[in-house]
Design an enzyme around this catalytic site. Structure first.
Site, PDB file in Angstrom:
ATOM      1  CG  ASN A  23      -1.791   1.133   1.362  1.00 57.85           C
ATOM      2  OD1 ASN A  23      -1.755   1.895   0.539  1.00 57.85           O
ATOM      3  ND2 ASN A  23      -2.414   1.061   2.379  1.00 57.85           N
ATOM      4  CD1 TRP A  24       3.360   1.010  -2.961  1.00 59.46           C
ATOM      5  CD2 TRP A  24       3.366   2.486  -4.942  1.00 59.46           C
ATOM      6  NE1 TRP A  24       4.189   0.425  -3.835  1.00 59.46           N
ATOM      7  CE2 TRP A  24       4.095   1.074  -5.186  1.00 59.46           C
ATOM      8  CE3 TRP A  24       3.266   3.251  -5.873  1.00 59.46           C
ATOM      9  CZ2 TRP A  24       4.641   0.871  -6.634  1.00 59.46           C
ATOM     10  CZ3 TRP A  24       3.641   2.840  -7.205  1.00 59.46           C
ATOM     11  CH2 TRP A  24       4.455   1.791  -7.741  1.00 59.46           C
ATOM     12  CE  LYS A  25      -0.323   3.189   4.701  1.00 65.29           C
ATOM     13  NZ  LYS A  25      -0.019   3.169   6.274  1.00 65.29           N
ATOM     14  CG  HIS A  38      -5.629   1.987   5.215  1.00 63.96           C
ATOM     15  ND1 HIS A  38      -5.256   2.744   6.331  1.00 63.96           N
ATOM     16  CD2 HIS A  38      -4.812   0.987   5.121  1.00 63.96           C
ATOM     17  CE1 HIS A  38      -4.115   2.401   6.675  1.00 63.96           C
ATOM     18  NE2 HIS A  38      -3.454   1.408   5.876  1.00 63.96           N
ATOM     19  CD  GLU A  82      -2.844   5.417   6.855  1.00 68.09           C
ATOM     20  OE1 GLU A  82      -3.049   5.403   5.591  1.00 68.09           O
ATOM     21  OE2 GLU A  82      -1.843   4.811   7.558  1.00 68.09           O
ATOM     22  CD  GLU A  99      -3.143  -2.328   7.178  1.00 67.75           C
ATOM     23  OE1 GLU A  99      -2.212  -2.788   6.801  1.00 67.75           O
ATOM     24  OE2 GLU A  99      -3.790  -1.205   7.544  1.00 67.75           O
ATOM     25  N   GLY A 154       2.885   2.360  10.579  1.00 69.35           N
ATOM     26  CA  GLY A 154       3.669   3.527  10.591  1.00 69.35           C
ATOM     27  C   GLY A 154       4.478   3.949  11.752  1.00 69.35           C
ATOM     28  CB  SER A 182       5.714  -1.777  11.802  1.00 70.11           C
ATOM     29  OG  SER A 182       5.310  -0.111  12.127  1.00 70.11           O
ATOM     30  N   GLY A 184       2.906  -1.068   4.211  1.00 70.28           N
ATOM     31  CA  GLY A 184       3.085   0.242   3.946  1.00 70.28           C
ATOM     32  C   GLY A 184       4.292   0.833   3.706  1.00 70.28           C
ATOM     33  N   GLY A 185       5.063   1.443   4.568  1.00 70.29           N
ATOM     34  CA  GLY A 185       6.130   2.141   4.303  1.00 70.29           C
ATOM     35  C   GLY A 185       7.393   1.165   3.624  1.00 70.29           C
TER      36      GLY A 185
HETATM   37  P1  13P Z   1       3.356   0.444   7.583  1.00 72.41           P
HETATM   38  O1  13P Z   1       3.669  -0.782   6.924  1.00 72.41           O
HETATM   39  O2  13P Z   1       3.767   1.643   7.219  1.00 72.41           O
HETATM   40  O3  13P Z   1       3.223   0.406   9.195  1.00 72.41           O
HETATM   41  O4  13P Z   1       1.889   0.548   7.159  1.00 72.41           O
HETATM   42  C1  13P Z   1       0.812  -0.564   7.043  1.00 72.41           C
HETATM   43  C2  13P Z   1      -0.521  -0.069   6.507  1.00 72.41           C
HETATM   44  O5  13P Z   1      -1.038   0.684   6.840  1.00 72.41           O
HETATM   45  C3  13P Z   1      -0.764  -0.880   5.204  1.00 72.41           C
HETATM   46  O6  13P Z   1      -2.025  -0.472   4.591  1.00 72.41           O
END
Ligand code: 13P
Length: 258
Positions: A9-11, A95, A97, A167, A173, A212, A233-234
């Site tokens: 997930n590149w966000k 998600h 967020e 999640e 993050g 993470s 994510g990251g």
């Molecule tokens: P991180 O891997 O950056 O913690 O993000 C996880 C995430 O929200 C994937 O959708």
């Protein structure tokens, strides 16, 4: 055996140039795998260029969200049919967020799940508790409410072609990862909750872990019995890290099938 899925997930990250470089590294490092599905979910604006670059490669593509509506006067929204038309296979829905920033509640997310599936996409339903929920002992009730909204609206059979991603919001993050025990507990809870409605759907349901996930903790998480890959994510923005995470999933799958 369930086929693992590792989705990035590149966000709201990337640029045309950065995406091109990242994808060419991934295309070289990640061959098609029988054991593991791999996907990237870039910002919507980049979907056409990412899909074009990945043409003929096994890495698949997903949107980060879709509308619950099919079409019409919904400024700024993207319909699931549009994602499908341009070549997406997946759509992330719910998600944390978006649940937090856009106030998406569980019924709304369930409607997105249904819309994604109706368009022929595989929805990736995100569920997970806040730190305050965990500390108050509410993890299971929060996850149950998020999951039940989809089970009630879509029916349990809908999950046979969907994916759930657990999640924990406090692990996203932050560099904090759920411990293997914490993750295993919630993953088992999710599978059992689905099993209460259909054991066969529960047995085939892919439940990803997200929060993470890094190259050095991926194998330990993916080896747990109810974890079928990850939503990253990251670390999905770094070709070496994402490749290592995919390889961790491949390693676990081949051990399990040996
Ligand atoms: P991180 O891997 O950056 O913690 O993000 C996880 C995430 O929200 C994937 O959708």
């Amino acid at each position: 055996m369930r086929k693992a899925l590792v989705a990035g997930n590149w966000k709201m990250n990337g640029s045309l140039e950065a995406n091109r470089a990242l994808l060419s590294a991934l295309m070289e490092a990640i061959p098609g795998h029988d054991a593991v599905d791999v996907a990237v979910c870039p910002p919507a604006l980049y979907l056409p260029s990412v899909i074009a670059q990945l043409q003929d490669h096994a890495i698949e593509v997903g949107g980060q969200d879709c509308s619950d509506e099919k079409s019409g006067a919904f400024t700024g929204e993207i319909a699931a049919d549009m994602l499908r038309e341009i070549g997406c296979r997946y759509a992330i829905v719910g998600h944390s967020e978006r649940r937090a920033r856009e106030q998406e509640d569980s019924l709304w997310v369930a409607r997105k799940f249904v819309a994604a599936q109706a368009a022929g996409l595989v929805p990736i339903l995100c569920v997970g508790e806040l730190l305050e929920d965990r500390e108050a002992g509410r993890t299971e009730s929060v996850v149950a409410e998020q999951l039940d909204a989809v089970l009630d609206l879509a029916g349990v059979e809908a999950l046979s072609s969907g994916v759930v991603a657990y999640e924990p919001v406090w692990a996203i993050g932050t560099g904090l990862t759920a411990s293997p025990e914490q993750a295993a507990e919630v993953h088992a809870f999710i599978r059992n909750r689905v099993a209460a409605r259909s054991t066969s759907v529960a047995a085939s349901l892919r439940i990803l872990y997200g929060g993470s996930v890094k190259a050095d903790n991926a194998a330990g998480l993916f080896a747990l019995p109810d974890i079928d890959g990850g939503l990253i994510g990251g670390a999905s923005l770094d070709a070496d890290a994402f490749t290592a995470i995919v390889n961790a999933a491949v390693g676990v799958q081949s051990q399990e099938s040996a």
